[in-house]
Scaffold this motif. Structure first.
Motif, PDB file in Angstrom:
ATOM      1  N   GLY A  47     -17.516  46.032 -10.597  1.00  0.00           N
ATOM      2  CA  GLY A  47     -18.242  47.283 -10.502  1.00  0.00           C
ATOM      3  C   GLY A  47     -18.890  47.541  -9.154  1.00  0.00           C
ATOM      4  O   GLY A  47     -19.509  48.588  -8.954  1.00  0.00           O
ATOM      5  N   ARG A  48     -18.732  46.612  -8.212  1.00  0.00           N
ATOM      6  CA  ARG A  48     -19.339  46.785  -6.885  1.00  0.00           C
ATOM      7  C   ARG A  48     -18.348  47.406  -5.908  1.00  0.00           C
ATOM      8  O   ARG A  48     -17.140  47.295  -6.057  1.00  0.00           O
ATOM      9  CB  ARG A  48     -19.838  45.437  -6.353  1.00  0.00           C
ATOM     10  N   LYS A  49     -18.879  48.065  -4.880  1.00  0.00           N
ATOM     11  CA  LYS A  49     -18.059  48.685  -3.852  1.00  0.00           C
ATOM     12  C   LYS A  49     -17.346  47.602  -3.034  1.00  0.00           C
ATOM     13  O   LYS A  49     -17.963  46.611  -2.629  1.00  0.00           O
ATOM     14  CB  LYS A  49     -18.921  49.539  -2.928  1.00  0.00           C
ATOM     15  N   LEU A  50     -16.066  47.819  -2.759  1.00  0.00           N
ATOM     16  CA  LEU A  50     -15.305  46.861  -1.957  1.00  0.00           C
ATOM     17  C   LEU A  50     -15.861  46.774  -0.537  1.00  0.00           C
ATOM     18  O   LEU A  50     -15.874  45.687   0.060  1.00  0.00           O
ATOM     19  CB  LEU A  50     -13.830  47.270  -1.932  1.00  0.00           C
ATOM     20  N   ALA A  51     -16.334  47.883  -0.004  1.00  0.00           N
ATOM     21  CA  ALA A  51     -16.907  47.874   1.342  1.00  0.00           C
ATOM     22  C   ALA A  51     -18.130  46.969   1.405  1.00  0.00           C
ATOM     23  O   ALA A  51     -18.368  46.280   2.406  1.00  0.00           O
ATOM     24  CB  ALA A  51     -17.268  49.294   1.761  1.00  0.00           C
ATOM     25  N   GLU A  52     -18.896  46.947   0.342  1.00  0.00           N
ATOM     26  CA  GLU A  52     -20.082  46.089   0.259  1.00  0.00           C
ATOM     27  C   GLU A  52     -19.680  44.622   0.105  1.00  0.00           C
ATOM     28  O   GLU A  52     -20.264  43.724   0.711  1.00  0.00           O
ATOM     29  CB  GLU A  52     -20.923  46.562  -0.926  1.00  0.00           C
ATOM     30  N   LEU A  53     -18.644  44.376  -0.689  1.00  0.00           N
ATOM     31  CA  LEU A  53     -18.196  43.001  -0.935  1.00  0.00           C
ATOM     32  C   LEU A  53     -17.583  42.363   0.314  1.00  0.00           C
ATOM     33  O   LEU A  53     -17.544  41.132   0.432  1.00  0.00           O
ATOM     34  CB  LEU A  53     -17.170  42.979  -2.067  1.00  0.00           C
ATOM     35  N   ALA A  54     -17.120  43.184   1.244  1.00  0.00           N
ATOM     36  CA  ALA A  54     -16.500  42.652   2.468  1.00  0.00           C
ATOM     37  C   ALA A  54     -17.459  41.767   3.254  1.00  0.00           C
ATOM     38  O   ALA A  54     -17.018  40.888   4.008  1.00  0.00           O
ATOM     39  CB  ALA A  54     -16.010  43.802   3.344  1.00  0.00           C
ATOM     40  N   ASP A  55     -18.761  41.967   3.071  1.00  0.00           N
ATOM     41  CA  ASP A  55     -19.759  41.179   3.805  1.00  0.00           C
ATOM     42  C   ASP A  55     -20.175  39.908   3.076  1.00  0.00           C
ATOM     43  O   ASP A  55     -20.958  39.115   3.606  1.00  0.00           O
ATOM     44  CB  ASP A  55     -21.004  42.041   4.069  1.00  0.00           C
ATOM     45  N   GLU A  56     -19.663  39.720   1.863  1.00  0.00           N
ATOM     46  CA  GLU A  56     -20.004  38.509   1.106  1.00  0.00           C
ATOM     47  C   GLU A  56     -19.294  37.296   1.714  1.00  0.00           C
ATOM     48  O   GLU A  56     -18.086  37.367   2.000  1.00  0.00           O
ATOM     49  CB  GLU A  56     -19.578  38.661  -0.352  1.00  0.00           C
ATOM     50  N   PRO A  57     -19.990  36.165   1.899  1.00  0.00           N
ATOM     51  CA  PRO A  57     -19.330  34.971   2.439  1.00  0.00           C
ATOM     52  C   PRO A  57     -18.103  34.540   1.631  1.00  0.00           C
ATOM     53  O   PRO A  57     -17.129  34.043   2.190  1.00  0.00           O
ATOM     54  CB  PRO A  57     -20.440  33.906   2.390  1.00  0.00           C
ATOM     55  N   LEU A  58     -18.133  34.751   0.318  1.00  0.00           N
ATOM     56  CA  LEU A  58     -17.012  34.357  -0.525  1.00  0.00           C
ATOM     57  C   LEU A  58     -15.741  35.130  -0.191  1.00  0.00           C
ATOM     58  O   LEU A  58     -14.632  34.629  -0.418  1.00  0.00           O
ATOM     59  CB  LEU A  58     -17.378  34.557  -1.999  1.00  0.00           C
ATOM     60  N   MET A  59     -15.889  36.347   0.358  1.00  0.00           N
ATOM     61  CA  MET A  59     -14.705  37.148   0.643  1.00  0.00           C
ATOM     62  C   MET A  59     -13.775  36.441   1.623  1.00  0.00           C
ATOM     63  O   MET A  59     -12.548  36.569   1.526  1.00  0.00           O
ATOM     64  CB  MET A  59     -15.094  38.522   1.185  1.00  0.00           C
ATOM     65  N   ASP A  60     -14.317  35.715   2.559  1.00  0.00           N
ATOM     66  CA  ASP A  60     -13.476  34.970   3.504  1.00  0.00           C
ATOM     67  C   ASP A  60     -12.629  33.931   2.773  1.00  0.00           C
ATOM     68  O   ASP A  60     -11.465  33.714   3.119  1.00  0.00           O
ATOM     69  CB  ASP A  60     -14.357  34.295   4.550  1.00  0.00           C
ATOM     70  N   VAL A  61     -13.192  33.304   1.756  1.00  0.00           N
ATOM     71  CA  VAL A  61     -12.450  32.334   0.955  1.00  0.00           C
ATOM     72  C   VAL A  61     -11.380  33.048   0.130  1.00  0.00           C
ATOM     73  O   VAL A  61     -10.236  32.602   0.054  1.00  0.00           O
ATOM     74  CB  VAL A  61     -13.402  31.544   0.029  1.00  0.00           C
ATOM     75  N   VAL A  62     -11.731  34.176  -0.480  1.00  0.00           N
ATOM     76  CA  VAL A  62     -10.779  34.960  -1.266  1.00  0.00           C
ATOM     77  C   VAL A  62      -9.580  35.356  -0.412  1.00  0.00           C
ATOM     78  O   VAL A  62      -8.430  35.332  -0.861  1.00  0.00           O
ATOM     79  CB  VAL A  62     -11.467  36.213  -1.853  1.00  0.00           C
ATOM     80  N   GLN A  63      -9.830  35.715   0.836  1.00  0.00           N
ATOM     81  CA  GLN A  63      -8.763  36.159   1.726  1.00  0.00           C
ATOM     82  C   GLN A  63      -7.885  35.015   2.219  1.00  0.00           C
ATOM     83  O   GLN A  63      -6.659  35.146   2.295  1.00  0.00           O
ATOM     84  CB  GLN A  63      -9.361  36.885   2.940  1.00  0.00           C
ATOM     85  N   HIS A  64      -8.496  33.885   2.577  1.00  0.00           N
ATOM     86  CA  HIS A  64      -7.765  32.844   3.297  1.00  0.00           C
ATOM     87  C   HIS A  64      -7.540  31.548   2.516  1.00  0.00           C
ATOM     88  O   HIS A  64      -6.674  30.753   2.896  1.00  0.00           O
ATOM     89  CB  HIS A  64      -8.498  32.533   4.606  1.00  0.00           C
ATOM     90  N   HIS A  65      -8.315  31.320   1.449  1.00  0.00           N
ATOM     91  CA  HIS A  65      -8.172  30.085   0.669  1.00  0.00           C
ATOM     92  C   HIS A  65      -8.437  30.404  -0.803  1.00  0.00           C
ATOM     93  O   HIS A  65      -9.319  29.809  -1.424  1.00  0.00           O
ATOM     94  CB  HIS A  65      -9.167  29.054   1.202  1.00  0.00           C
ATOM     95  N   PRO A  66      -7.667  31.377  -1.370  1.00  0.00           N
ATOM     96  CA  PRO A  66      -7.974  31.843  -2.718  1.00  0.00           C
ATOM     97  C   PRO A  66      -7.901  30.771  -3.795  1.00  0.00           C
ATOM     98  O   PRO A  66      -8.553  30.900  -4.837  1.00  0.00           O
ATOM     99  CB  PRO A  66      -6.946  32.965  -2.964  1.00  0.00           C
ATOM    100  N   SER A  67      -7.161  29.713  -3.564  1.00  0.00           N
ATOM    101  CA  SER A  67      -7.100  28.649  -4.577  1.00  0.00           C
ATOM    102  C   SER A  67      -8.456  27.955  -4.735  1.00  0.00           C
ATOM    103  O   SER A  67      -8.674  27.249  -5.729  1.00  0.00           O
ATOM    104  CB  SER A  67      -6.025  27.626  -4.221  1.00  0.00           C
ATOM    105  N   ALA A  68      -9.356  28.156  -3.780  1.00  0.00           N
ATOM    106  CA  ALA A  68     -10.699  27.571  -3.870  1.00  0.00           C
ATOM    107  C   ALA A  68     -11.748  28.599  -4.267  1.00  0.00           C
ATOM    108  O   ALA A  68     -12.929  28.269  -4.367  1.00  0.00           O
ATOM    109  CB  ALA A  68     -11.086  26.944  -2.530  1.00  0.00           C
ATOM    110  N   ALA A  69     -11.317  29.848  -4.485  1.00  0.00           N
ATOM    111  CA  ALA A  69     -12.274  30.927  -4.757  1.00  0.00           C
ATOM    112  C   ALA A  69     -12.597  31.007  -6.246  1.00  0.00           C
ATOM    113  O   ALA A  69     -11.700  31.056  -7.090  1.00  0.00           O
ATOM    114  CB  ALA A  69     -11.710  32.267  -4.282  1.00  0.00           C
ATOM    115  N   ALA A  70     -13.891  31.025  -6.557  1.00  0.00           N
ATOM    116  CA  ALA A  70     -14.367  31.237  -7.926  1.00  0.00           C
ATOM    117  C   ALA A  70     -15.457  32.292  -7.866  1.00  0.00           C
ATOM    118  O   ALA A  70     -16.398  32.175  -7.077  1.00  0.00           O
ATOM    119  CB  ALA A  70     -14.896  29.941  -8.525  1.00  0.00           C
ATOM    120  N   PHE A  71     -15.329  33.329  -8.689  1.00  0.00           N
ATOM    121  CA  PHE A  71     -16.267  34.439  -8.632  1.00  0.00           C
ATOM    122  C   PHE A  71     -17.531  34.113  -9.419  1.00  0.00           C
ATOM    123  O   PHE A  71     -17.440  33.605 -10.549  1.00  0.00           O
ATOM    124  CB  PHE A  71     -15.603  35.702  -9.171  1.00  0.00           C
TER     125      PHE A  71
END
Length: 235
Positions: A92-116
């Protein structure tokens, strides 16, 4: 085994609002998404279908509704394991806002380690979806024969994860894939290996054109980042 025709749901109200819908209730197709769904029966007209499987979420059910109307005898089954990724607190959050979350870097580059937070891991998302497809492949082949095809309507990240599995790609590479709203992806499963025979086919090449002279194309954020959830497709 069987041929799996994966359809991403049509463009939704969350897609156009730039919101990560996840499993948030009440997300429906927008006008363009409804038009995409209405065109789906014609796009699949030449393909005999053994059955249809859908994510339980409303936008997927709405996407398959015209196809079911066009084929009154086509049985529809709901499969919880192909529901959208549980993005937990990100839902339910804006994607533009989520882009600044530290986890987003993991989602983009190491998704096998990403847990929401408050949700599931991307690794668990892929595992449940792959298990679901294997089970449906076996059922379709047993009931309709090895040459049968069936349609499954799901979500962008789910479809990308299934394609990665079919290609033998590590989950960490799945962000290199992209599937637009109401695109068709087909995987033919055999005893020894799957074959990817279509990927993200909409029949519309407008998404390849630069956006607003900025050099990017629809579905890809600036800097080459993948859009979590799949994006809204061509404008």
């Amino acid at each position: 085994m069987a041929t799996l025709i994966l359809v991403r749901h049509g463009r939704s109200t969350a897609n156009t609002a730039g919101v990560l819908a996840g499993r948030t209730p009440g997300v429906t197709l927008d006008d363009r998404g409804a038009g995409q769904a209405a065109a789906l029966p014609g796009r699949l007209a030449g393909v005999p279908l053994a059955l249809a499987v859908t994510s339980p979420l409303q936008r997927c059910r709405e996407t398959l509704a015209p196809l079911l109307t066009a084929r009154p005898g086509l049985a529809l089954h709901t499969e919880e394991r192909i529901s959208e990724c549980d993005y937990g607190d990100w839902s339910g959050r804006k994607l533009a806002e989520l882009a600044d979350e530290p986890l987003m870097d993991v989602v983009q580059h190491h998704p096998s380690a990403a847990a929401f937070p408050g949700g599931e891991s991307m690794r668990a998302m892929q595992s449940r979806a792959v298990d679901a497809v294997r089970d449906w492949n076996a059922r379709v082949a047993a009931e309709h024969g090895d040459d049968a095809a069936y349609v499954m309507c799901s979500h962008g990240d789910i479809i990308k994860a299934l394609v990665a599995d079919a290609l033998g790609l590590h989950l960490d590479l799945f962000q290199r894939l992209h599937v637009d709203p109401c695109s068709v992806t087909a995987i033919r499963y055999t005893r020894t290996r799957p074959f990817l025979v279509r990927l993200g086919d909409t029949g519309d090449f407008g998404a390849l054109a630069p956006r607003d002279g900025a050099g990017g194309t629809a579905g890809y954020a600036d800097g080459g980042a993948a859009q979590v959830g799949g994006g809204a497709g061509a404008p």
